[in-house]
Design a protein around this motif. Structure first.
Motif, short mmCIF file in Angstrom:
data_model
loop_
_atom_site.label_atom_id
_atom_site.label_comp_id
_atom_site.label_asym_id
_atom_site.label_seq_id
_atom_site.Cartn_x
_atom_site.Cartn_y
_atom_site.Cartn_z
N ALA A 11 0.84 -1.19 0.00
CA ALA A 11 0.00 0.00 0.00
C ALA A 11 0.88 1.24 0.00
O ALA A 11 1.88 1.31 0.70
N LEU A 12 0.46 2.20 -0.78
CA LEU A 12 1.22 3.44 -0.85
C LEU A 12 0.89 4.32 0.35
O LEU A 12 -0.28 4.46 0.73
N PRO A 13 1.88 4.89 0.97
CA PRO A 13 1.63 5.76 2.11
C PRO A 13 0.99 7.09 1.68
O PRO A 13 0.97 7.43 0.52
N ILE A 14 0.50 7.75 2.67
CA ILE A 14 -0.21 9.01 2.47
C ILE A 14 0.66 10.05 1.73
O ILE A 14 0.14 10.86 0.97
N TYR A 15 1.97 9.98 1.94
CA TYR A 15 2.87 10.95 1.30
C TYR A 15 2.74 10.90 -0.22
O TYR A 15 2.68 11.93 -0.88
N ILE A 16 2.68 9.71 -0.75
CA ILE A 16 2.62 9.56 -2.20
C ILE A 16 1.25 10.02 -2.73
O ILE A 16 1.17 10.71 -3.74
N ARG A 51 9.34 15.12 3.17
CA ARG A 51 8.98 14.67 4.53
C ARG A 51 8.83 13.15 4.56
O ARG A 51 9.21 12.49 5.51
N GLY A 52 8.27 12.58 3.48
CA GLY A 52 8.10 11.14 3.39
C GLY A 52 9.43 10.40 3.37
O GLY A 52 9.53 9.27 3.88
N MET A 53 10.44 11.00 2.81
CA MET A 53 11.77 10.37 2.78
C MET A 53 12.31 10.22 4.20
O MET A 53 13.06 9.28 4.49
N ASP A 54 11.94 11.15 5.08
CA ASP A 54 12.43 11.11 6.47
C ASP A 54 11.58 10.21 7.37
O ASP A 54 12.00 9.86 8.47
N ALA A 55 10.40 9.84 6.89
CA ALA A 55 9.49 9.03 7.72
C ALA A 55 9.92 7.56 7.69
O ALA A 55 10.31 7.05 6.65
N PRO A 56 9.86 6.90 8.83
CA PRO A 56 10.23 5.47 8.85
C PRO A 56 9.19 4.62 8.12
O PRO A 56 8.00 4.93 8.11
N GLY A 57 9.66 3.57 7.51
CA GLY A 57 8.77 2.60 6.88
C GLY A 57 8.20 3.00 5.54
O GLY A 57 7.29 2.35 5.05
N THR A 58 8.72 4.06 4.96
CA THR A 58 8.20 4.47 3.64
C THR A 58 9.07 3.85 2.55
O THR A 58 10.22 3.51 2.77
N ASN A 59 8.49 3.73 1.37
CA ASN A 59 9.20 3.16 0.23
C ASN A 59 10.03 4.27 -0.43
O ASN A 59 9.53 5.03 -1.26
N LYS A 60 11.28 4.31 -0.06
CA LYS A 60 12.17 5.41 -0.47
C LYS A 60 12.34 5.47 -1.99
O LYS A 60 12.41 6.55 -2.55
N LYS A 61 12.40 4.31 -2.65
CA LYS A 61 12.62 4.35 -4.10
C LYS A 61 11.43 4.97 -4.82
O LYS A 61 11.61 5.73 -5.77
N ILE A 62 10.21 4.68 -4.36
CA ILE A 62 9.01 5.25 -4.99
C ILE A 62 8.92 6.73 -4.67
O ILE A 62 8.62 7.55 -5.55
N ILE A 63 9.18 7.09 -3.45
CA ILE A 63 9.12 8.51 -3.06
C ILE A 63 10.16 9.31 -3.84
O ILE A 63 9.86 10.38 -4.37
#
Length: 188
Positions: free
Chosen positions: A1-6, A27-39
């Motif tokens: 599932a895509l996080p709210i940031y995306i 901000r999403g890049m700094d959040a834990p558990g986010t998909n960094k490559k997609i962000i």
């Protein structure tokens, strides 16, 4: 599932509020558990849409660093580098992309672009070689002209010196004759 940031960044992108979308993704890049490559990939897309090719290239590079087999940012970085005039880097990315996605429907178009980039790079290398050679010839000519000028100045100085010596000698001879003539007149 895509996080709210995306999702939020996508909303901003659809509204053409790219800077707000980019801020959300940062901000999403700094959040834990986010998909960094997609962000990072999405951030690259927003930066590209803003015309900030340096930032787009950086974001795509981050996405590639997160997953070297993720082909989409490789293609987008190639396009970004092409826009920025970084032809060698762009060509390398296109070649890399075809290695990652050999069956891409865009394959023929990308191969054409690679061929055109190769020709452009060769033309630039030839033009640079010509420029360097012209610069070298110009410096040689400047040195030759300076050496010739120095030689002519030395010859002119030598002629002036000889002329002065001849005039001085002539004056000396005339002075000696005048003294002798005067001595003859007195003795008579």
């Amino acid at each position: 599932a895509l996080p709210i940031y995306i999702y939020l960044a996508l909303c901003y992108q659809q509204q053409k509020e790219y800077e707000k979308g980019l801020a959300v993704l940062e901000r999403g890049m700094d959040a834990p558990g986010t998909n960094k490559k997609i962000i990072a990939f999405d951030a690259g897309n927003l930066a590209f849409a803003m015309g900030n090719y340096a930032a787009a290239e950086n974001w795509y590079s981050i996405a590639i660093a997160a997953d070297a087999s993720y082909a989409a940012p490789v293609l987008n970085r190639a396009n970004t580098r092409l826009k920025a005039g970084k032809y060698e880097d762009s060509r390398a990315d296109y070649v890399n992309y075809l290695g990652l996605e050999p069956e891409t429907p865009q394959g023929n178009s990308i191969k054409t672009v690679i061929s055109m980039l190769t020709q452009q790079i060769e033309n630039e290398e030839k033009a640079e070689a010509i420029r360097v050679e012209q610069e070298r010839k110009q410096k040689e000519e400047e040195q030759r002209v300076a050496a010739e000028r120095a030689r002519l100045e030395q010859e002119a100085a030598a002629r002036r010196k000889k002329l002065l010596e001849d005039v001085a000698s002539s004056l000396q001879d005339a002075a000696s004759e005048n003294m002798s003539a005067g001595a003859e007149w007195r003795s008579e």
